[in-house]
Design an enzyme around this catalytic site. Structure first.
Site, mmCIF file in Angstrom:
data_model
loop_
_atom_site.group_PDB
_atom_site.id
_atom_site.type_symbol
_atom_site.label_atom_id
_atom_site.label_comp_id
_atom_site.label_asym_id
_atom_site.label_seq_id
_atom_site.Cartn_x
_atom_site.Cartn_y
_atom_site.Cartn_z
ATOM 1 N N GLU A 79 62.960 64.489 -15.473
ATOM 2 C CA GLU A 79 62.942 63.076 -15.087
ATOM 3 C C GLU A 79 63.097 62.235 -16.336
ATOM 4 O O GLU A 79 62.515 62.539 -17.375
ATOM 5 C CB GLU A 79 61.633 62.676 -14.376
ATOM 6 C CG GLU A 79 61.485 63.239 -12.992
ATOM 7 C CD GLU A 79 60.233 62.753 -12.264
ATOM 8 O OE1 GLU A 79 59.799 61.592 -12.477
ATOM 9 O OE2 GLU A 79 59.686 63.545 -11.488
ATOM 10 N N GLU A 107 53.934 66.875 -12.521
ATOM 11 C CA GLU A 107 53.031 65.968 -13.244
ATOM 12 C C GLU A 107 51.562 66.046 -12.829
ATOM 13 O O GLU A 107 50.972 65.054 -12.400
ATOM 14 C CB GLU A 107 53.510 64.525 -13.088
ATOM 15 C CG GLU A 107 54.866 64.277 -13.694
ATOM 16 C CD GLU A 107 55.245 62.802 -13.760
ATOM 17 O OE1 GLU A 107 54.512 61.948 -13.228
ATOM 18 O OE2 GLU A 107 56.299 62.509 -14.356
HETATM 19 C C1 BG6 Z 1 57.117 60.106 -12.083
HETATM 20 C C2 BG6 Z 1 57.066 60.771 -10.739
HETATM 21 O O1 BG6 Z 1 55.818 59.997 -12.548
HETATM 22 O O2 BG6 Z 1 57.548 58.793 -12.141
HETATM 23 C C3 BG6 Z 1 58.033 60.215 -9.718
HETATM 24 O O3 BG6 Z 1 57.250 62.163 -10.866
HETATM 25 C C4 BG6 Z 1 58.066 58.699 -9.810
HETATM 26 O O4 BG6 Z 1 57.653 60.678 -8.456
HETATM 27 C C5 BG6 Z 1 58.510 58.317 -11.224
HETATM 28 O O5 BG6 Z 1 58.883 58.075 -8.856
HETATM 29 C C6 BG6 Z 1 58.641 56.812 -11.435
HETATM 30 O O6 BG6 Z 1 57.437 56.159 -11.124
HETATM 31 P P1 BG6 Z 1 57.416 54.961 -10.111
HETATM 32 O O7 BG6 Z 1 55.973 54.567 -10.001
HETATM 33 O O8 BG6 Z 1 58.215 53.877 -10.722
HETATM 34 O O9 BG6 Z 1 57.991 55.447 -8.833
#
Ligand code: BG6
Length: 472
Positions: free
Chosen positions: A363, A162
């Site tokens: 993700e 990202e």
């Molecule tokens: C993504 C990242 O943007 O979102 C992760 O690659 C991150 O590292 C995930 O954990 C969720 O975001 P957050 O802020 O809820 O941890």
């Protein structure tokens, strides 16, 4: 209705080094910008211990195998391999990931490795970080070391997690804001670093495949007002197409260039960069998706926060171009992120339309306040509901011709959220610790673990939508 996935579909689960490993200074590891990150909120834990995956990876990988995962996406901490970011190699760090890879392979799980997930070595940051060409060269050196060491056992690689969100949500991810004048030189350096990694992977890893990992979420206009639509077009370009155009087409996105010209921002691009950009391309697109984005044209620049009641829109504002707007048609999570499975289908269709490449979702997931019951269970039906709806859209995307080859959601195991600590949990596996008390860090499979185990075993999902004809 049951929707089946193609044979060989890559079912997985994902995590990153700094959010899981802990062991922040073990076995010669150097400091990363995540270890030193400035914090406003001291009530949430840092990454020093995280969920101690560094010491418990065997147990964690065995659980993922029990779940049926075919692939485990994790990142390597650059600072374990090169504690100073460049120069002396730390054999103990290399040996650690040898062991992690072996543990995966012994369980029949394919390791899919992200080279870099927000954790730049602090030593490089001290010398200019991504402002500097030195970091680009250091990343290429690090990538070559890793490909040479693990390329015989790992064939699928991910470049930089990202870069778009790291630059757009800099304050939450890095704890500091990057001024716009520097942001886009950093963009250029990150993208050139990625090209060097793609080149090195193809040279050094037999049959190696490598993909970029941006966060891609379709941007809707808040209304049918002409300026709202144009705001969405620009933000789509700035947030995502600029990254994928660079990676997959080797060009600068024209709307990004127009935006930068209007902002008076120039980027230094060398002839060698132009050559490199147009010569090396990824084998697939990895993408992260949590929710869609909605923007409107900010008629009144004095009230940029108006219309925003979700967490993700609060970072989106640029007078004269766009501002975030909370989509009233969507539900929200406990952490005020909107939920939009339809947006995932639209995003996948848009990527197919623009790039025509295989896609792996690396993700997707729901952050929530999970609770461990007295019986040792976690009844996370809300997460099952989220996954079921998103997987339905994945299946529909494949039926519509999208080359979606895998789904590796966030996260394999509970981890420390980027800026919300331990309270915001994403895992299929619960880790018993809270912000202040590490307890025993015991692992408990959640209800969603058992549900996902069934999905993988059946290679199918029970359709969550009332799907109709056409685009509905
Ligand atoms: C993504 C990242 O943007 O979102 C992760 O690659 C991150 O590292 C995930 O954990 C969720 O975001 P957050 O802020 O809820 O941890």
């Amino acid at each position: 209705m049951i929707r089946r996935f193609p044979d060989g579909f890559l079912w997985g689960a994902s995590c990153s080094a700094h959010q899981t490993e802990g062991a922040w200074d073990a076995d010669g590891k150097g400091l990363s910008v995540q270890d030193t990150r400035p914090r406003d909120n001291h009530d949430i834990c840092d990454f020093a211990v995280a969920v101690d995956h560094y010491h418990r990876y065997r147990e964690d990988i065995a659980l993922l195998a029990e779940m049926g995962a075919k692939v485990f996406r994790f990142s390597i901490a650059w600072t374990r391999i090169l504690p100073e970011g460049t120069g002396a190699v730390n054999e103990a760090g290399l040996a650690h990931y040898d062991d992690v890879i072996s543990a995966c392979l012994e369980h029949g799980i394919e390791p899919m490795i992200t080279l870099y997930h927000f954790d730049l070595p602090q030593a490089l940051e001290d010398r200019g970080g991504w402002d500097s060409r030195e970091t680009v060269e250091a990343f290429a050196e690090y990538a070559r070391i890793v490909f040479e060491r693990y390329g015989d056992r790992v064939s699928r690689w991910l470049t930089i997690n990202e870069p778009n969100i790291m630059l757009l949500v800099d304050k939450k991810i890095l704890g500091r804001a990057i001024p716009l004048e520097r942001k886009y030189q950093q963009f250029h350096h990150l993208m050139i670093a990625e090209k060097l990694a793609i080149k090195a992977c193809h040279e050094l890893v037999p049959g190696g495949q490598i993909g970029p990992v941006p966060n891609i979420s379709i941007v809707y206009p808040a209304s049918a007002k002409p300026k709202d639509y144009r705001a969405s077009l620009y933000f789509n370009a700035i947030r995502q197409w600029a990254y994928l155009d660079f990676s997959c087409k080797g060009v600068y996105n024209p709307l990004l260039l127009d935006y930068l010209a209007k902002k008076g921002v120039s980027i230094e691009v060398t002839d060698a960069d132009r050559e490199l950009m147009a010569a090396h391309f990824p084998d697939f697109i990895a993408m992260n998706y949590y929710t869609s984005v909605t923007v409107e044209y900010p008629e009144d620049a004095s009230n940029m926060a108006d219309g925003i009641s979700d967490q993700q829109s609060e970072d989106i504002m640029d007078a004269g171009f766009y501002k975030g707007f909370t989509n009233p048609n969507l539900e929200k999570t406990q952490f005020a992120w909107t939920i939009d499975p339809d947006g995932m289908l639209t995003t996948l269709l848009a990527i197919e339309d623009r790039y025509r490449m295989p896609i792996v979702i690396t993700e997707n997931g729901l952050g929530a306040y999970d609770e461990l019951t007295a019986e040792g269970t976690i009844e996370d039906d809300y997460r099952i509901d989220y996954y079921r709806k998103h997987l339905t859209m994945c299946a529909r995307a494949i039926e519509s011709g999208v080359q979606l080859v895998g789904y590796s959601p966030w996260s394999a195991i509970d981890l420390v959220s980027v800026h919300e600590g331990m309270r915001k949990r994403y895992g299929f596996i619960f880790v018993d610790r809270d912000e202040a008390d590490e307890k025993q860090l015991a692992r408990y499979p959640k209800k969603s673990f058992h549900w996902y185990q069934g999905v993988i075993a059946d290679n199918a999902v029970d359709d969550a939508s009332e799907s109709k004809e056409g685009v509905a």
